[in-house]
Write a protein that holds these residues in place. Structure first.
Motif, PDB file in Angstrom:
ATOM      1  N   LEU A 231       0.923  -1.337   0.000  1.00 12.58           N
ATOM      2  CA  LEU A 231      -0.148  -0.223  -0.158  1.00 12.58           C
ATOM      3  C   LEU A 231       0.933   1.404  -0.007  1.00 12.58           C
ATOM      4  CD1 LEU A 231      -3.008   1.239   0.133  1.00 12.58           C
ATOM      5  CD2 LEU A 231      -2.637   1.159   2.542  1.00 12.58           C
ATOM      6  N   VAL A 232       0.813   2.157  -0.886  1.00 14.29           N
ATOM      7  CA  VAL A 232       1.632   3.139  -1.332  1.00 14.29           C
ATOM      8  C   VAL A 232       0.591   4.359  -0.998  1.00 14.29           C
ATOM      9  CG1 VAL A 232       3.121   4.655  -2.818  1.00 14.29           C
ATOM     10  CG2 VAL A 232       3.184   1.964  -2.589  1.00 14.29           C
ATOM     11  N   GLU A 233       1.110   5.507  -0.186  1.00 13.30           N
ATOM     12  CA  GLU A 233       0.319   6.657   0.134  1.00 13.30           C
ATOM     13  C   GLU A 233       1.220   7.813  -0.568  1.00 13.30           C
ATOM     14  OE1 GLU A 233      -0.088   9.024   4.072  1.00 13.30           O
ATOM     15  OE2 GLU A 233      -1.359   7.340   4.136  1.00 13.30           O
ATOM     16  N   VAL A 234       0.106   8.659  -1.344  1.00 10.26           N
ATOM     17  CA  VAL A 234       0.829   9.747  -2.051  1.00 10.26           C
ATOM     18  C   VAL A 234       0.211  11.120  -1.606  1.00 10.26           C
ATOM     19  CG1 VAL A 234       1.625  10.467  -4.551  1.00 10.26           C
ATOM     20  CG2 VAL A 234       1.192   8.020  -4.240  1.00 10.26           C
ATOM     21  N   GLN A 235       1.205  11.956  -1.134  1.00 13.54           N
ATOM     22  CA  GLN A 235       0.761  13.157  -0.894  1.00 13.54           C
ATOM     23  C   GLN A 235       0.629  14.088  -2.015  1.00 13.54           C
ATOM     24  OE1 GLN A 235      -0.332  14.092   2.216  1.00 13.54           O
ATOM     25  NE2 GLN A 235       0.151  12.124   3.110  1.00 13.54           N
ATOM     26  N   ILE A 236      -0.259  14.603  -2.517  1.00 12.72           N
ATOM     27  CA  ILE A 236      -0.362  15.241  -3.846  1.00 12.72           C
ATOM     28  C   ILE A 236      -0.406  16.809  -3.219  1.00 12.72           C
ATOM     29  CG2 ILE A 236      -1.788  15.994  -5.873  1.00 12.72           C
ATOM     30  CD1 ILE A 236      -0.585  13.050  -6.022  1.00 12.72           C
ATOM     31  N   PRO A 237       0.398  17.572  -3.612  1.00 15.35           N
ATOM     32  CA  PRO A 237       0.492  19.135  -3.266  1.00 15.35           C
ATOM     33  C   PRO A 237      -0.658  19.887  -3.837  1.00 15.35           C
ATOM     34  CG  PRO A 237       2.085  18.574  -4.629  1.00 15.35           C
ATOM     35  CD  PRO A 237       1.680  17.455  -4.253  1.00 15.35           C
ATOM     36  N   VAL A 246       4.457  13.659  -9.694  1.00 14.73           N
ATOM     37  CA  VAL A 246       4.955  13.513  -8.187  1.00 14.73           C
ATOM     38  C   VAL A 246       5.694  12.185  -7.919  1.00 14.73           C
ATOM     39  CG1 VAL A 246       3.814  13.571  -5.749  1.00 14.73           C
ATOM     40  CG2 VAL A 246       2.646  14.914  -7.535  1.00 14.73           C
ATOM     41  N   THR A 247       6.777  12.322  -7.341  1.00 13.07           N
ATOM     42  CA  THR A 247       7.363  11.255  -6.855  1.00 13.07           C
ATOM     43  C   THR A 247       7.437  10.704  -5.484  1.00 13.07           C
ATOM     44  OG1 THR A 247       9.164  11.790  -8.848  1.00 13.07           O
ATOM     45  CG2 THR A 247       9.903  10.039  -7.280  1.00 13.07           C
ATOM     46  N   VAL A 248       7.354   9.375  -5.220  1.00 12.43           N
ATOM     47  CA  VAL A 248       7.327   9.002  -3.897  1.00 12.43           C
ATOM     48  C   VAL A 248       8.785   8.000  -3.827  1.00 12.43           C
ATOM     49  CG1 VAL A 248       5.984   7.479  -2.187  1.00 12.43           C
ATOM     50  CG2 VAL A 248       4.851   8.881  -3.951  1.00 12.43           C
ATOM     51  N   GLN A 249       9.691   8.536  -3.438  1.00  7.71           N
ATOM     52  CA  GLN A 249      11.148   7.903  -3.105  1.00  7.71           C
ATOM     53  C   GLN A 249      11.131   6.574  -2.362  1.00  7.71           C
ATOM     54  OE1 GLN A 249      13.860  10.972  -1.874  1.00  7.71           O
ATOM     55  NE2 GLN A 249      13.762  11.896  -3.797  1.00  7.71           N
ATOM     56  N   GLY A 250      11.613   5.584  -2.770  1.00  3.69           N
ATOM     57  CA  GLY A 250      11.839   4.307  -2.314  1.00  3.69           C
ATOM     58  C   GLY A 250      10.792   3.335  -2.332  1.00  3.69           C
ATOM     59  N   ARG A 257      18.988  -8.342  -3.784  1.00  3.19           N
ATOM     60  CA  ARG A 257      20.070  -8.736  -2.702  1.00  3.19           C
ATOM     61  C   ARG A 257      20.325  -7.454  -2.075  1.00  3.19           C
ATOM     62  NH1 ARG A 257      24.470 -11.888  -6.400  1.00  3.19           N
ATOM     63  NH2 ARG A 257      22.926 -13.158  -7.388  1.00  3.19           N
ATOM     64  N   ASN A 258      19.046  -6.893  -1.188  1.00  4.60           N
ATOM     65  CA  ASN A 258      19.142  -5.709  -0.512  1.00  4.60           C
ATOM     66  C   ASN A 258      19.645  -4.446  -0.903  1.00  4.60           C
ATOM     67  OD1 ASN A 258      17.965  -6.855   2.044  1.00  4.60           O
ATOM     68  ND2 ASN A 258      19.932  -7.958   2.277  1.00  4.60           N
ATOM     69  N   GLY A 259      19.286  -4.292  -2.433  1.00  6.14           N
ATOM     70  CA  GLY A 259      19.684  -3.098  -3.123  1.00  6.14           C
ATOM     71  C   GLY A 259      18.892  -2.150  -2.600  1.00  6.14           C
ATOM     72  N   ILE A 260      18.951  -0.721  -3.773  1.00  3.27           N
ATOM     73  CA  ILE A 260      18.156   0.295  -3.516  1.00  3.27           C
ATOM     74  C   ILE A 260      16.791   0.095  -4.153  1.00  3.27           C
ATOM     75  CG2 ILE A 260      18.208   2.866  -3.819  1.00  3.27           C
ATOM     76  CD1 ILE A 260      21.479   2.447  -4.024  1.00  3.27           C
ATOM     77  N   ASN A 261      15.980   0.460  -3.107  1.00  3.72           N
ATOM     78  CA  ASN A 261      14.474   0.630  -3.979  1.00  3.72           C
ATOM     79  C   ASN A 261      14.463   1.588  -4.847  1.00  3.72           C
ATOM     80  OD1 ASN A 261      13.874  -1.463  -2.152  1.00  3.72           O
ATOM     81  ND2 ASN A 261      12.507  -0.286  -0.934  1.00  3.72           N
ATOM     82  N   GLY A 262      13.617   1.282  -6.010  1.00 10.36           N
ATOM     83  CA  GLY A 262      13.150   2.308  -6.930  1.00 10.36           C
ATOM     84  C   GLY A 262      12.001   3.295  -6.454  1.00 10.36           C
ATOM     85  N   ASP A 263      11.649   4.273  -7.334  1.00 12.78           N
ATOM     86  CA  ASP A 263      10.564   5.228  -6.905  1.00 12.78           C
ATOM     87  C   ASP A 263       9.356   4.842  -7.514  1.00 12.78           C
ATOM     88  OD1 ASP A 263      12.843   6.625  -5.618  1.00 12.78           O
ATOM     89  OD2 ASP A 263      13.092   7.806  -7.283  1.00 12.78           O
ATOM     90  N   VAL A 264       8.117   5.496  -7.033  1.00 15.71           N
ATOM     91  CA  VAL A 264       6.739   5.360  -7.786  1.00 15.71           C
ATOM     92  C   VAL A 264       6.715   6.901  -8.305  1.00 15.71           C
ATOM     93  CG1 VAL A 264       4.408   5.246  -7.334  1.00 15.71           C
ATOM     94  CG2 VAL A 264       6.159   3.587  -6.265  1.00 15.71           C
ATOM     95  N   GLN A 265       6.578   6.997  -9.554  1.00 16.79           N
ATOM     96  CA  GLN A 265       6.135   8.212 -10.113  1.00 16.79           C
ATOM     97  C   GLN A 265       4.692   8.225 -10.542  1.00 16.79           C
ATOM     98  OE1 GLN A 265       8.912   8.319 -13.585  1.00 16.79           O
ATOM     99  NE2 GLN A 265      10.609   8.695 -12.341  1.00 16.79           N
TER     100      GLN A 265
END
Length: 393
Positions: A231-237, A246-250, A257-265
């Motif tokens: 469940l991803v929550e997005v704050q829209i200004p 609007v980018t939700v980082q991570g 292998r425990n790498g870096i999460n991408g973003d949700v655009q």
């Protein structure tokens, strides 16, 4: 304070340049100002960094779109907007990595290390998950006040069995890669038109991880990720517009292998309003007045984004007149995701003329037609013509 040059000017390309033209221009600049070709030359070093910064923005569609719309300010994202290049967040390893991507490796000329003379080892790489894109439809009220949207997103998530390591059995399930000795990259030397060129590239055995898994996790087959949802929550200004991102980082796909999460655009789509038309941060409403109200004046209700309000109509109001409700428009959103006041609502006056009349109504109108007061004079004609002409200026 120093003023940054236009990125297109830095690379010497047109604003309509294709991705290939931008890449070729950067390649030319990178070769010309490479520190190994210009030792102890501070000016060349700065130009090398400047070209890398420009290329980092213009090669990315989202960053380039924000730059084209907002300029340099649009790349210092805040309040949910993407970050872009931040005037110093890119170190020399990042620049040489980008340079190496163009030439097929992590490059320096002649085997020298460039600044400081040392080799540029990046060490084992963190795998980055891919970004996810989705659209959200907003009505005018949501755009005016800002809102929170929640999505159940199907994505790659960290494997709970191995906790993202990809290995079955903990630490003993992995060993240091024998080809890169745990560095995550391998070094090769080859002859080029510039002399001997040394390149660093991702180790083909461990894919940059620096470790090799002996016993792969039975749940994720050594990837460290499985298919799942979150469940991803997005704050829209407030004040966003059609096409903004609007980018939700991570919150994108998990990295292997425990790498870096991408973003949700999240791409903004506006729902048309039945009564109000958006014009930038202003709202436009067409008010259709009855003929008696336009002549005699009165009070009428008009819609706003906050609900209906009453406005006063002066006697003798002419069609084409524009009334302004200050501050009743949409919030003015800057490139940092902050709002600065509101636009206005513009009331465009139109006069309703009946298409048919009863006998008594027709007699009344014929009597009015005989009155000179209902015949437009020359000054009124001239005034209306000026307003009409402005539509074409």
């Amino acid at each position: 304070m120093t003023t940054k040059r236009d990125y297109y000017e830095v690379l010497g390309v047109d604003k309509k340049a294709t991705a290939q033209e931008i890449k070729a221009a950067y390649k030319k600049m990178a070769i010309k100002y490479h520190p190994d070709r210009n030792p102890d030359n501070k000016e060349a070093e700065e130009k090398f960094k400047e070209a890398a910064e420009a290329y980092d923005v213009l090669r990315d569609e989202n960053k380039r779109a924000r730059y084209d719309q907002f300029g340099h300010e649009g790349l210092n994202g805040a309040g949910g907007f993407g970050g872009g290049f931040n005037g110093g967040s890119m170190n020399m390893d990042d620049i040489f990595s980008m340079f190496g991507d163009i030439f097929g490796g992590h490059g320096s000329f002649g085997g020298f290390g460039g600044f400081g003379g040392g080799g540029r080892s990046r060490g084992p790489q963190k795998f980055r998950g891919s970004d996810l894109r989705m659209r959200v439809r907003l009505n005018l009220s949501e755009i005016a006040s800002g809102c929170t949207k929640k999505f159940m997103v199907k994505k790659d998530v960290t494997c709970p069995h191995c906790k993202g390591s990809g290995a079955e059995g903990g630490k003993d399930a992995t060993e240091t890669c024998t080809q890169c000795h745990g560095n995550g990259y391998v070094v090769r030397s080859q002859q080029s038109i510039f002399g001997m060129m040394q390149t660093q590239s991702v180790c083909p055995t461990c894919n940059g991880d620096g470790k090799v898994i002996k016993n792969k996790c039975s749940h994720c087959q050594g990837e460290g990720i499985i298919k799942g949802e979150e469940l991803v929550e997005v704050q829209i200004p407030a004040g966003v517009a059609e096409g903004m991102v609007v980018t939700v980082q991570g919150k994108g796909n998990a990295g292997r292998r425990n790498g870096i999460n991408g973003d949700v655009q999240v791409i903004i789509t506006e729902e048309p309003n039945k009564e109000l038309i958006r014009d930038g941060n202003d709202l436009v409403y067409n008010l259709l007045l009855s003929f008696p109200t336009a002549v005699l004046g009165g009070s009428v209700e008009v819609p706003t984004v906050d609900g209906k309000v009453k406005i006063k109509i002066e006697p003798g109001t002419q069609p084409g007149k524009v009334m302004r409700l200050r501050g009743k428009g949409l919030p003015v959103l800057d490139s940092y995701g902050r709002t600065h006041g509101n636009g206005d609502e513009l009331i465009q006056i139109s006069i309703y003329v009946p298409e048919s009349l009863s006998k008594d109504e027709k007699n009344m109108m014929e009597k009015l037609q005989e009155s000179s007061n209902f015949t437009p004079n020359a000054s009124l004609k001239e005034s209306i013509f000026k307003k009409f002409r402005k539509l074409f200026d």
